[in-house]
Structures are given as C-alpha cells and as structure tokens.
Design a protein around this motif. Structure first.
Motif, PDB file in Angstrom:
ATOM      1  N   GLU A 100     -24.974  11.681   5.627  1.00  0.00           N
ATOM      2  CA  GLU A 100     -24.669  12.929   4.812  1.00  0.00           C
ATOM      3  C   GLU A 100     -24.935  12.408   3.264  1.00  0.00           C
ATOM      4  OE1 GLU A 100     -22.896  11.745   7.232  1.00  0.00           O
ATOM      5  OE2 GLU A 100     -23.218  13.513   8.676  1.00  0.00           O
ATOM      6  N   LYS A 101     -24.484  11.158   3.075  1.00  0.00           N
ATOM      7  CA  LYS A 101     -24.405  10.508   1.482  1.00  0.00           C
ATOM      8  C   LYS A 101     -25.937  10.558   1.323  1.00  0.00           C
ATOM      9  CE  LYS A 101     -19.988   8.476   1.112  1.00  0.00           C
ATOM     10  NZ  LYS A 101     -19.330   7.220   0.933  1.00  0.00           N
ATOM     11  N   ALA A 102     -26.828   9.939   2.082  1.00  0.00           N
ATOM     12  CA  ALA A 102     -28.251   9.671   2.068  1.00  0.00           C
ATOM     13  C   ALA A 102     -29.124  11.231   1.677  1.00  0.00           C
ATOM     14  CB  ALA A 102     -29.018   9.197   3.251  1.00  0.00           C
ATOM     15  N   TYR A 103     -28.728  12.103   2.326  1.00  0.00           N
ATOM     16  CA  TYR A 103     -29.204  13.543   2.067  1.00  0.00           C
ATOM     17  C   TYR A 103     -28.691  13.948   0.865  1.00  0.00           C
ATOM     18  CZ  TYR A 103     -31.206  17.530   3.429  1.00  0.00           C
ATOM     19  OH  TYR A 103     -32.128  19.124   3.485  1.00  0.00           O
ATOM     20  N   ALA A 104     -27.266  13.827   0.639  1.00  0.00           N
ATOM     21  CA  ALA A 104     -27.095  14.444  -0.771  1.00  0.00           C
ATOM     22  C   ALA A 104     -27.873  13.862  -1.870  1.00  0.00           C
ATOM     23  CB  ALA A 104     -25.728  14.076  -0.666  1.00  0.00           C
ATOM     24  N   PRO A 136     -36.250   5.652  -0.552  1.00  0.00           N
ATOM     25  CA  PRO A 136     -35.875   4.621   0.620  1.00  0.00           C
ATOM     26  C   PRO A 136     -34.933   3.888   0.169  1.00  0.00           C
ATOM     27  CG  PRO A 136     -38.312   5.143   0.800  1.00  0.00           C
ATOM     28  CD  PRO A 136     -37.564   5.756  -0.775  1.00  0.00           C
ATOM     29  N   LYS A 137     -35.064   3.051  -0.926  1.00  0.00           N
ATOM     30  CA  LYS A 137     -34.188   2.086  -1.455  1.00  0.00           C
ATOM     31  C   LYS A 137     -32.753   2.813  -1.832  1.00  0.00           C
ATOM     32  CE  LYS A 137     -33.736  -1.802  -4.572  1.00  0.00           C
ATOM     33  NZ  LYS A 137     -34.356  -2.670  -5.394  1.00  0.00           N
ATOM     34  N   LEU A 138     -32.865   3.926  -2.345  1.00  0.00           N
ATOM     35  CA  LEU A 138     -31.741   4.661  -2.782  1.00  0.00           C
ATOM     36  C   LEU A 138     -30.639   4.912  -1.612  1.00  0.00           C
ATOM     37  CD1 LEU A 138     -33.089   6.861  -5.528  1.00  0.00           C
ATOM     38  CD2 LEU A 138     -31.636   4.726  -6.033  1.00  0.00           C
ATOM     39  N   LYS A 139     -31.190   5.222  -0.475  1.00  0.00           N
ATOM     40  CA  LYS A 139     -30.774   5.815   0.551  1.00  0.00           C
ATOM     41  C   LYS A 139     -30.444   4.809   1.783  1.00  0.00           C
ATOM     42  CE  LYS A 139     -32.993   9.600   2.467  1.00  0.00           C
ATOM     43  NZ  LYS A 139     -33.607  10.369   2.887  1.00  0.00           N
ATOM     44  N   LYS A 140     -30.799   3.559   1.454  1.00  0.00           N
ATOM     45  CA  LYS A 140     -30.547   2.531   2.560  1.00  0.00           C
ATOM     46  C   LYS A 140     -28.989   2.161   2.723  1.00  0.00           C
ATOM     47  CE  LYS A 140     -32.040  -2.163   3.611  1.00  0.00           C
ATOM     48  NZ  LYS A 140     -33.018  -3.500   3.382  1.00  0.00           N
ATOM     49  N   GLY A 141     -28.672   2.051   3.799  1.00  0.00           N
ATOM     50  CA  GLY A 141     -27.050   1.696   4.043  1.00  0.00           C
ATOM     51  C   GLY A 141     -26.136   2.936   3.908  1.00  0.00           C
ATOM     52  N   LEU A 142     -26.445   3.947   3.462  1.00  0.00           N
ATOM     53  CA  LEU A 142     -25.685   5.062   3.170  1.00  0.00           C
ATOM     54  C   LEU A 142     -25.454   5.965   4.721  1.00  0.00           C
ATOM     55  CD1 LEU A 142     -26.883   6.569  -0.219  1.00  0.00           C
ATOM     56  CD2 LEU A 142     -24.951   4.818   0.317  1.00  0.00           C
ATOM     57  N   SER A 143     -24.547   6.581   4.789  1.00  0.00           N
ATOM     58  CA  SER A 143     -24.270   7.486   5.682  1.00  0.00           C
ATOM     59  C   SER A 143     -25.432   8.639   5.725  1.00  0.00           C
ATOM     60  CB  SER A 143     -22.670   8.116   5.847  1.00  0.00           C
ATOM     61  OG  SER A 143     -23.019   9.109   4.695  1.00  0.00           O
ATOM     62  N   ASN A 151     -34.626  26.355  -5.128  1.00  0.00           N
ATOM     63  CA  ASN A 151     -33.878  26.892  -3.708  1.00  0.00           C
ATOM     64  C   ASN A 151     -34.365  26.058  -2.779  1.00  0.00           C
ATOM     65  OD1 ASN A 151     -32.299  28.817  -5.447  1.00  0.00           O
ATOM     66  ND2 ASN A 151     -33.932  30.510  -5.084  1.00  0.00           N
ATOM     67  N   TRP A 152     -35.582  25.919  -2.485  1.00  0.00           N
ATOM     68  CA  TRP A 152     -36.040  25.243  -1.459  1.00  0.00           C
ATOM     69  C   TRP A 152     -35.437  23.787  -1.469  1.00  0.00           C
ATOM     70  CZ3 TRP A 152     -38.641  20.759   0.192  1.00  0.00           C
ATOM     71  CH2 TRP A 152     -39.473  20.779   1.328  1.00  0.00           C
ATOM     72  N   ALA A 153     -35.620  23.189  -2.606  1.00  0.00           N
ATOM     73  CA  ALA A 153     -35.097  21.705  -2.787  1.00  0.00           C
ATOM     74  C   ALA A 153     -33.775  21.648  -2.759  1.00  0.00           C
ATOM     75  CB  ALA A 153     -35.458  21.265  -4.319  1.00  0.00           C
ATOM     76  N   LYS A 154     -32.809  22.332  -2.967  1.00  0.00           N
ATOM     77  CA  LYS A 154     -31.577  22.609  -2.619  1.00  0.00           C
ATOM     78  C   LYS A 154     -31.136  22.759  -1.183  1.00  0.00           C
ATOM     79  CE  LYS A 154     -29.725  24.815  -7.209  1.00  0.00           C
ATOM     80  NZ  LYS A 154     -29.040  25.911  -7.671  1.00  0.00           N
ATOM     81  N   LYS A 155     -31.922  23.414  -0.390  1.00  0.00           N
ATOM     82  CA  LYS A 155     -31.791  23.498   0.872  1.00  0.00           C
ATOM     83  C   LYS A 155     -32.532  22.168   1.772  1.00  0.00           C
ATOM     84  CE  LYS A 155     -32.226  26.861   4.575  1.00  0.00           C
ATOM     85  NZ  LYS A 155     -32.862  28.165   4.847  1.00  0.00           N
ATOM     86  N   HIS A 156     -33.622  21.631   1.276  1.00  0.00           N
ATOM     87  CA  HIS A 156     -34.127  20.944   2.097  1.00  0.00           C
ATOM     88  C   HIS A 156     -34.533  19.550   1.421  1.00  0.00           C
ATOM     89  CE1 HIS A 156     -35.014  24.252   5.057  1.00  0.00           C
ATOM     90  NE2 HIS A 156     -35.474  24.830   4.017  1.00  0.00           N
ATOM     91  N   GLY A 157     -34.075  19.303   0.269  1.00  0.00           N
ATOM     92  CA  GLY A 157     -34.572  17.986  -0.285  1.00  0.00           C
ATOM     93  C   GLY A 157     -35.943  17.900  -0.431  1.00  0.00           C
ATOM     94  N   TYR A 158     -36.353  16.585   0.051  1.00  0.00           N
ATOM     95  CA  TYR A 158     -37.696  16.272   0.105  1.00  0.00           C
ATOM     96  C   TYR A 158     -38.563  16.600   1.485  1.00  0.00           C
ATOM     97  CZ  TYR A 158     -37.578  14.464  -4.534  1.00  0.00           C
ATOM     98  OH  TYR A 158     -37.647  14.269  -5.788  1.00  0.00           O
ATOM     99  N   GLY A 159     -37.618  17.250   2.460  1.00  0.00           N
ATOM    100  CA  GLY A 159     -38.204  17.693   3.737  1.00  0.00           C
ATOM    101  C   GLY A 159     -37.856  16.785   4.733  1.00  0.00           C
ATOM    102  N   SER A 160     -36.904  15.453   4.447  1.00  0.00           N
ATOM    103  CA  SER A 160     -36.879  14.539   5.419  1.00  0.00           C
ATOM    104  C   SER A 160     -36.372  15.369   7.040  1.00  0.00           C
ATOM    105  CB  SER A 160     -35.957  13.391   4.781  1.00  0.00           C
ATOM    106  OG  SER A 160     -34.575  13.929   4.742  1.00  0.00           O
TER     107      SER A 160
END
Length: 309
Positions: A242-246, A233-240, A96-105
């Motif tokens: 919203e998409k990076a957080y998803a 970080p590499k997976l999220k690079k260049g994304l919006s 539940n925490w992970a669904k709401k906060h991911g890794y806490g970024s």
C-alpha cells in the motif's frame, strides 16, 4: 544518458504519455466510442487503444480457430484493457490516469500473474515432447517451410515463419500477412530515426527544465521524467504494498500535472510532429499501408468477435 532517454521516448500523445513508436498521426481525442465510428476510420491515423484491444482479441480468436482445426486446444488469454495500454512513454500527461494507476505497476503484476496462470502453458507442458514440437510448429511456424524477412528502418532485419496459425490469423485479419509483416515492422520501429535529434533540441531541453522546476516546487527534485522511473524501485523497496503504491501514485500524479502546467507536453507533441514530418518521408508509403491495413482490419475484427466484445 541520451541512449537511456531515447529508449524511454516511445509514444505519440494519446492523453496519457508523450511519444509513440507507430504511425504518422495520433488520435488525440481519446479512445472511447471509436471502434464502431466509420468516419473516424476514414482518416490516416493510428488505431486507438480501444481499437488495439479489439484487434488483439480478434487475432487471438483466429489463432484459436486455427489451432483447433489442427487438433489442439487454445485459450484466448489475457487481452489487455484500454487503461493497461496507456502507460509508458517519456512523460505522463493524464492526471486522472496517474491518480488511479500511478505508473501502471499493477498492470505489470497482473500480466505476470496471467503469464504464470496461462492455461496454454499448462496444456503444452503436459504434452509428450513430440506433441509439444507439433504444437509449437502449428502455432509459431517451421523455418524449414520458408521465412519472411522485413527490413528495419534503423538497420538490420527480422524474420518470421511464412506459415503458422499466428501468420494465418494476421493474414485473415489484415488482408495479407507478408505485406502486413513488412509494413508493421517499419511503422513500429521509427523512433530511433528522429528521437535522438528531438532530445537535443533546445526547445525540448527548455521544456524539461521548466518541468523539473515545477517538480521541485511540488517537493520532488528530478531533472527529467526518466529519472523518476530509475529511482522508483529504490524508493519503494522495503515498504508495504500500500505504501509503495502510494509513493508511485504521488510521483506519477505530480509528473503528469507538471507536464501539463509547463510547456513540456505541448512542446513534445509539437516537436514530434515536426521531426517525424522531416525524418520519416522515406517511409511514408509503408506507414500509410500500415494505417490502411489496420483500418480495414477493424471491420473484419467486428465480424470475427462482434462490435461489443
């Protein structure tokens, strides 16, 4: 590789992340409704996350009073929330925490924003140089007035000024600053004494292998949880945003689900208890003092700021 894993392993189970750096036992029942529970405080245990927030706010309130008594302004600024304290560790275990906060970024970004907007920084930066020096000595202390030294369990030592508003606040909250400084430095620097052996344990390796297989079945090919943090970080690079957080939330949720669906979470808890019991006996008195002083400080904290603050 082992060194990277050892650095990642930093917390006992609190329902969110496996392995902590402090104390002998975990409060595995969670944090809600504990700050005013005297029965819960009678146990030898770590402060819960909610109690840590209370202690932090009380300490900052005392620092503010001390600084004002010396003619300075001071703002109690950015006390972390309970949820913000729950990230990190070797592996997430609360879906539940992970669904709401991911890794806490988002908590990290809020912290950076709070540091940038801290009114204390603006206040100090506007002072003449001589007043900035006086402010710094009042807040953090002056080495020429004496230093305290604490030996670290893994070797080496740390020092802090004996007199300052920060020292005074900790002394009033925990009962005796010198004792608190020494036992706190022991209790919060214990992982290096047992984590390397835990990571080499075949039972732990087997549990991580099972977790990795679960992740592959979920479409995420990672050998262990730290690999996700390294690649994120590499997976999220260049994304919006919203998409990076998803992506972050998807991976964090899968990680936590696999940790509880496989033996990883339970094995890590069991091994941590086993290794800490074996390795930390020489520090049992310091750990007990740390827990006892923390427990006593909770009552003082409520007197300082009130039980509902």
């Amino acid at each position: 590789m082992r060194r990277a894993l050892a650095c990642a392993v930093a917390g006992l189970v609190t329902g969110i992340a496996v392995f902590t750096a402090v104390g002998c036992t975990a409060d595995t029942a969670g944090t809600a409704g504990t700050t005013g529970d005297a029965r819960g405080r009678s146990q030898e245990r770590e402060p819960t996350d909610a109690e840590r927030v209370l202690l932090r706010r009380a300490e900052e309130t005392l620092v503010k009073k001390c600084m004002e008594s010396k003619g300075f302004k001071y703002w109690v600024w950015h006390i972390p929330t309970v949820d913000a304290l729950k990230g990190g560790g070797y592996v997430l275990t609360d879906v539940n925490w992970a669904k709401k906060h991911g890794y806490g970024s988002r908590f990290e970004r809020k912290l950076l924003t709070a540091q940038r907007d801290d009114p204390n920084h603006a206040y100090v930066n506007a002072m003449p140089r001589k007043d900035r020096i006086r402010y710094s000595k009042a807040l953090e202390g002056d080495a020429s007035h004496g230093m305290l030294t604490a030996e670290l369990p893994g070797g080496g030592a740390v020092q802090t000024p004996r007199d300052s508003c920060q020292a005074e606040a900790k002394g009033r909250l925990y009962g005796d600053f010198e004792t608190w400084f020494k036992v706190e430095k022991v209790a919060t620097n214990l992982t290096a004494l047992y984590v390397p052996d835990l990571l080499k344990d075949k039972r732990f390796a087997s549990a991580v292998t099972a977790w990795s297989a679960c992740m592959r079945e979920a479409g995420h090919d990672y050998a262990d949880p730290p690999k996700i943090r390294a690649k994120l970080p590499k997976l999220k690079k260049g994304l919006s945003t919203e998409k990076a957080y998803a992506i972050e939330v998807e991976l964090a949720t899968a990680e936590a689900a696999c940790a509880t669906e496989t033996p990883l979470a339970d094995t890590a808890r069991t091994l941590q208890t086993e290794y800490r019991t074996e390795k930390l006996k020489p520090y049992s008195a310091d750990i007990a003092a740390y827990q006892r002083m923390s427990r006593s400080a909770l009552d003082r904290a409520e007197d300082i700021i009130g039980p509902t603050a």
